[in-house]
Design a protein around this motif. Structure first.
Motif, mmCIF file in Angstrom:
data_model
loop_
_atom_site.group_PDB
_atom_site.id
_atom_site.type_symbol
_atom_site.label_atom_id
_atom_site.label_comp_id
_atom_site.label_asym_id
_atom_site.label_seq_id
_atom_site.Cartn_x
_atom_site.Cartn_y
_atom_site.Cartn_z
ATOM 1 N N ARG A 3 0.829 -1.216 0.000
ATOM 2 C CA ARG A 3 0.000 0.000 0.000
ATOM 3 C C ARG A 3 0.859 1.259 0.000
ATOM 4 O O ARG A 3 0.545 2.237 -0.668
ATOM 5 C CB ARG A 3 -0.903 -0.027 1.223
ATOM 6 N N ALA A 4 1.965 1.218 0.737
ATOM 7 C CA ALA A 4 2.870 2.376 0.761
ATOM 8 C C ALA A 4 3.494 2.612 -0.603
ATOM 9 O O ALA A 4 3.669 3.750 -1.045
ATOM 10 C CB ALA A 4 3.958 2.168 1.814
ATOM 11 N N LEU B 138 1.366 4.731 -3.109
ATOM 12 C CA LEU B 138 0.966 6.090 -2.717
ATOM 13 C C LEU B 138 1.738 7.172 -3.469
ATOM 14 O O LEU B 138 1.673 8.341 -3.079
ATOM 15 C CB LEU B 138 1.177 6.275 -1.207
ATOM 16 N N ALA C 296 -0.455 9.708 1.723
ATOM 17 C CA ALA C 296 0.794 9.196 2.295
ATOM 18 C C ALA C 296 0.973 9.672 3.735
ATOM 19 O O ALA C 296 1.425 8.917 4.608
ATOM 20 C CB ALA C 296 1.972 9.612 1.431
ATOM 21 N N PHE D 89 -1.370 7.752 5.920
ATOM 22 C CA PHE D 89 -0.867 6.386 6.058
ATOM 23 C C PHE D 89 0.278 6.313 7.065
ATOM 24 O O PHE D 89 0.335 5.401 7.901
ATOM 25 C CB PHE D 89 -0.412 5.872 4.693
ATOM 26 N N ILE D 90 1.204 7.279 6.999
ATOM 27 C CA ILE D 90 2.351 7.275 7.918
ATOM 28 C C ILE D 90 1.886 7.449 9.362
ATOM 29 O O ILE D 90 2.397 6.788 10.288
ATOM 30 C CB ILE D 90 3.342 8.382 7.523
ATOM 31 N N CYS E 165 0.142 3.935 10.281
ATOM 32 C CA CYS E 165 0.819 2.660 10.079
ATOM 33 C C CYS E 165 1.733 2.349 11.253
ATOM 34 O O CYS E 165 2.368 3.239 11.833
ATOM 35 C CB CYS E 165 1.621 2.689 8.778
ATOM 36 N N ALA F 264 7.218 0.363 6.049
ATOM 37 C CA ALA F 264 6.147 0.927 5.224
ATOM 38 C C ALA F 264 6.081 2.436 5.389
ATOM 39 O O ALA F 264 5.858 3.174 4.422
ATOM 40 C CB ALA F 264 4.811 0.288 5.604
ATOM 41 N N ARG F 265 6.275 2.930 6.618
ATOM 42 C CA ARG F 265 6.280 4.383 6.823
ATOM 43 C C ARG F 265 7.414 5.044 6.052
ATOM 44 O O ARG F 265 7.241 6.107 5.453
ATOM 45 C CB ARG F 265 6.409 4.690 8.324
ATOM 46 N N ARG G 14 8.853 3.936 3.302
ATOM 47 C CA ARG G 14 8.575 3.905 1.856
ATOM 48 C C ARG G 14 7.556 4.979 1.480
ATOM 49 O O ARG G 14 7.678 5.635 0.441
ATOM 50 C CB ARG G 14 8.058 2.527 1.456
ATOM 51 N N ALA G 15 6.558 5.189 2.310
ATOM 52 C CA ALA G 15 5.561 6.218 2.010
ATOM 53 C C ALA G 15 6.135 7.622 2.168
ATOM 54 O O ALA G 15 5.729 8.554 1.471
ATOM 55 C CB ALA G 15 4.344 6.039 2.914
#
Length: 879
Positions: A53-54, A57, A64, A67-68, A71, A76-77, A79-80
């Motif tokens: 998912r990241a 974005l 994003a 999401f950060i 999450c 993942a954080r 990458r976003a």
């Protein structure tokens, strides 16, 4: 009724007390390991979904950010976070992740700083573009301005864009202007050099050609003067060219006049010489011819092959013809003529020396005339006139040379006098125009000095001027000098005022010295500031008369020396205190957790001392540099320590992950081995140091989960072993009961049964229970073999005791007793409680009571056997 209620209450109370004191085995949770594995797999699946998912974005900055903030997976954080480019959103993420996710916070901080740097570069580039546009519009463009602009632009680190393209276009225009300026300046310099070359060859070249060349140069320079880049030319270039052009034209005009005069003289000489040549030689007088010829002789330099040399040769030939005719007509000297008196040797020597001096002076005079050195020729002429003509009479060859040289000198002197008057008129005109030019005072002073020097040089080269002309020139110079005179008077007044101000500063210094000498407590900071202020004021004051300045400087230095010594002592003490602070900073241990607070305290002390007494700037900077270097060294060591700690944490992370993997991969089934392995791994886990904070909780959860799985396996093994041991105990106890029943003859005997073999086939128990049952079994087996009636009676007699021990074990285990034994059970509970309260000791455990029960030889009846089996089942299941 009341008795029954009391009995029930007491029964409940004692059951509660006994249950609290008894130890219950842990509850077994089946399938725990499988659940943990499923949880881990589920978490990994959620993590991979978050990463996917990241990665999707990109281009959705707001999504994003949301999401950060929601999450829980760091990868993942991170990458976003790579898809966030807006500075407000970057600042929002940085504020939220600053204390939570160091990698995301560091990435956001780097992007924020990069954005700020880009904005700063764009602003700087726009400023450079505006500055370049102003320079392009400036009529007086300077090369150093363009160089500074290029240097500032090269320091900007920015990508290509509209600003760069616009700047490049403007810069090309600026460089084209600079190229035009260079070409224009080069053309004017070449024109000036050409003008000087024309002036150098002016006497040799034709006047008409020289005039044409001067006009051509003047036209070209005037065209350059109206060029677009003319305002950027050096200020002296055009005025210098025009001044030298005017001088060249004046010199050319003089040369043209001299040339015309020379032509007229040549015509007169030629016509007169032609008239003499038509007359007979006997009618010509050589002396008269020479005088007339000298009056007609030209003042130009005679070169071989010139018209003057040809006329001179014709005149010499005519003169020799006239002299020869006169010698032929002269009478011969008588034979008896008296001889001339002899000349003394000394007189002859002096005569020879004077003749030599005469010849040398004449030669030097002719050479000076040929070179145009009018002043030197005049000096040589005075030397010739100083020689006595009677004692040193010129020879026949020297007399015409001397006459021609003096004639030429007189002619040149006349021209020089005329040229001097022309030059003086020019100087007078220049002096009269000076007031209207509004020149700077320094340039005006130089101009006036130059004019007066040139006037004096004209007096030496062209002779003195008329009094009226001199007075006009002097009046014009004095009129032009008025601004300078006023300026010099103003400077004199300023010098006087400066002397008064210097005296006031000196009085202030003396007053400060008296205050320091009389005061009990001196504010040395104020003293240092006052001394510095007075010194700066003294150094900034204007000019003073030399003698007065020398006296005031000496008095000021003496008064300042009286304050310098005690102030120097105070500053030395302050330097010593600063040195102690530096030493304290160097003694701070970098690994001390209080090091930053200690360093801040020392910095505050340093600032306080700086405010109390400031040192000399050189000493202050040197000490502060040492203090700062010591502090930087402490922080550098702390940084190294932190980096080493980070490296240790990473290494500890690897060790703990390896330990978790090893713990998760254990395949051993023996409870003892598992218990030993778990204890060793727990000890190893405790010995490993700290790990990075982001992974600490994850590792703790992983290790606790693996340890819990292993502990469950250990507990399951212990329970299985305990159950097996209780089964073996029950079988051995049943065998003992069967043998004892055979001894007591409560059951029919089994003659063919091998009791010892059955006992040997059973598994061994724990040492205490094994010994107790082995003793009981051996005694019963021996009594059975010997048909011991006494032992049989003992077994029968131990039945009441068996009931008491069973009742006690039932109380300890919380099992129900037969209803008929409720009163006895309540009485036993009261007795046990009273004994416990009286002695202060805890009651026995179920295991101890079971051991007593196993060691008791007794003829067990069916009801007691059932109760024993129920108790063992209770111990086995724990319920």
């Amino acid at each position: 009724m009341m008795s029954a209620l009391f009995n029930h209450t007491a029964h409940v109370m004692f059951d509660f007390l006994f249950r609290r004191t008894a130890k219950k085995p842990a509850v077994v949770q089946p399938a725990a390991q499988h659940a943990i594995v499923e949880i881990k797999a589920r978490q990994e699946h959620v993590r991979q979904a978050a990463l996917a998912r990241a990665g999707a974005l990109e281009g959705q900055e707001a999504a994003a950010v949301d999401f950060i903030l929601q999450c829980e997976f760091a990868d993942a954080r991170l990458r976003a976070a790579a898809f966030i480019h807006s500075q407000p959103l970057q600042e929002r993420v940085y504020s939220a992740m600053r204390n939570t996710d160091r990698r995301v916070a560091k990435l956001m901080q780097g992007k924020i700083e990069a954005n700020l740097q880009q904005v700063k570069c764009e602003q700087h580039a726009q400023q450079c573009l505006e500055r370049a546009q102003r320079l392009r519009a400036d009529p007086q463009l300077m090369a150093n301005q363009v160089a500074d602009l290029d240097r500032d632009w090269s320091a900007i680190d920015m990508p290509a864009g509209q600003t760069r393209q616009a700047f490049e276009a403007v810069r090309v225009a600026l460089h084209e202007r600079l190229a035009c300026q260079a070409q224009l300046q080069r053309a004017l310099i070449d024109a000036l050099n050409a003008l000087r070359q024309i002036v150098a060859t002016l006497e040799e070249a034709s006047p008409d050609a020289s005039a044409g060349a001067l006009d051509q140069l003047a036209l070209m320079v005037e065209q350059h003067a109206f060029a677009a880049e003319a305002p950027t030319l050096p200020k002296h270039l055009l005025p210098t060219f025009r001044l030298e052009l005017d001088a060249a034209r004046q010199k050319l005009a003089v040369q043209q006049q001299v040339q015309q005069q020379r032509q007229r003289q040549l015509s007169q000489c030629a016509s007169q010489l032609a008239a003499w040549e038509t007359e007979p030689a006997s009618a010509l007088d050589a002396a008269s011819l020479r005088r007339q010829w000298q009056s007609l002789a030209t003042a130009t330099v005679r070169q071989p092959g010139s018209a003057e040399a040809e006329l001179e040769a014709r005149f010499e030939a005519l003169l020799q013809t006239a002299q020869a005719a006169a010698s032929a007509l002269a009478p011969a000297q008588p034979v008896n003529a008296e001889p001339q008196p002899a000349i003394a040797p000394d007189t002859a020597i002096q005569s020879q020396e004077q003749k030599q001096r005469f010849a040398d002076a004449l030669d030097a005079m002719e050479r000076a005339l040929e070179q145009g050195l009018l002043q030197a020729a005049s000096e040589h002429d005075r030397v010739l006139r100083a020689i006595d003509a009677k004692s040193c009479k010129p020879s026949a060859a020297q007399a015409p040379r001397l006459a021609r040289a003096r004639t030429e000198l007189a002619h040149l002197m006349g021209w020089a006098r005329w040229g001097g008057n022309v030059s003086r008129e020019e100087l007078l005109k220049t002096a009269e125009e000076l007031p209207s030019q509004q020149l700077p005072l320094t340039e005006l002073a130089k101009k006036l000095g130059s004019l007066r020097e040139r006037w004096k040089s004209l007096d030496a080269s062209a002779g003195p001027s008329s009094r009226e002309l001199w007075q006009r020139f002097d009046a014009a110079c004095n009129s032009a000098y008025e601004p300078l005179a006023s300026h010099y008077r103003q400077l004199a007044e300023e010098r006087q005022q400066n002397a008064v101000k210097a005296q006031a500063l000196l009085e202030q210094l003396r007053s400060l010295n008296d205050t320091v000498q009389d005061a009990a407590a001196v504010d040395w900071k104020n003293v240092a500031q006052q001394c510095q202020r007075l010194q700066q004021s003294w150094s900034r004051q204007g000019t003073i008369e030399r003698k007065e300045r020398k006296r005031l400087d000496a008095e000021f230095a003496a008064a300042l020396a009286l304050l310098a010594e005690p102030l120097a002592r105070q500053r030395a003490a302050a330097i010593e205190r600063r040195e102690r602070l530096i030493a304290e900073v160097t003694e701070i241990r970098a690994d001390d957790r209080n090091a930053p607070e200690a360093l801040r305290a020392l910095q505050a002390s340093w600032q306080q001392q700086s405010l109390t007494l400031p040192l000399e700037r050189r000493d202050e900077q040197a000490l502060w540099l040492r203090f700062r270097q010591a502090g930087d060294a402490v922080f550098a060591k702390r940084k190294e320590t932190v980096q080493a700690a980070d490296a240790d944490r990473l290494q500890n992370l690897q060790h703990k992950e390896a330990l978790c993997a090893e713990l998760e991969a254990v395949t051993e089934d023996a409870p003892a081995a598992l218990r030993k392995m778990l204890r060793e791994m727990q000890d190893g886990w405790a010995r490993i140091g700290h790990v990075p904070r982001a992974a600490e909780q994850r590792l703790e959860r992983r290790f606790d989960a693996a340890a819990a799985v292993l502990q469950q396996r250990i507990d399951a093994g212990k329970r299985a072993a305990h159950s097996s041991e209780l089964d073996a105990l029950q079988r051995k106890l049943s065998l003992c009961q069967a043998v004892e029943a055979a001894v007591a003859q409560t059951l029919p005997p089994d003659q063919g049964r091998d009791w010892a073999a059955e006992w040997a086939a059973l598994a061994a128990l724990a040492a205490p229970q094994e010994r107790a049952l082995q003793t009981r079994f051996s005694a019963a087996l021996a009594a059975l073999g010997a048909d011991d009636s006494a032992y049989a009676a003992t077994l029968i007699d131990n039945r009441p005791r068996l009931g008491q021990e069973l009742l006690r074990l039932e109380i300890l285990l919380g099992c129900e007793s037969p209803a008929i034994l409720s009163r006895e059970r309540l009485q036993m509970q009261v007795e046990v409680l009273q004994a416990s309260l009286r002695t202060g000791q805890q009651q026995g455990t179920p295991q101890e009571q079971l051991a007593v029960l196993c060691a008791l030889p007794v003829a067990t009846d069916a009801e007691s056997a059932q109760r024993i089996a129920a108790l063992l089942q209770k111990i086995k299941t724990g319920t």
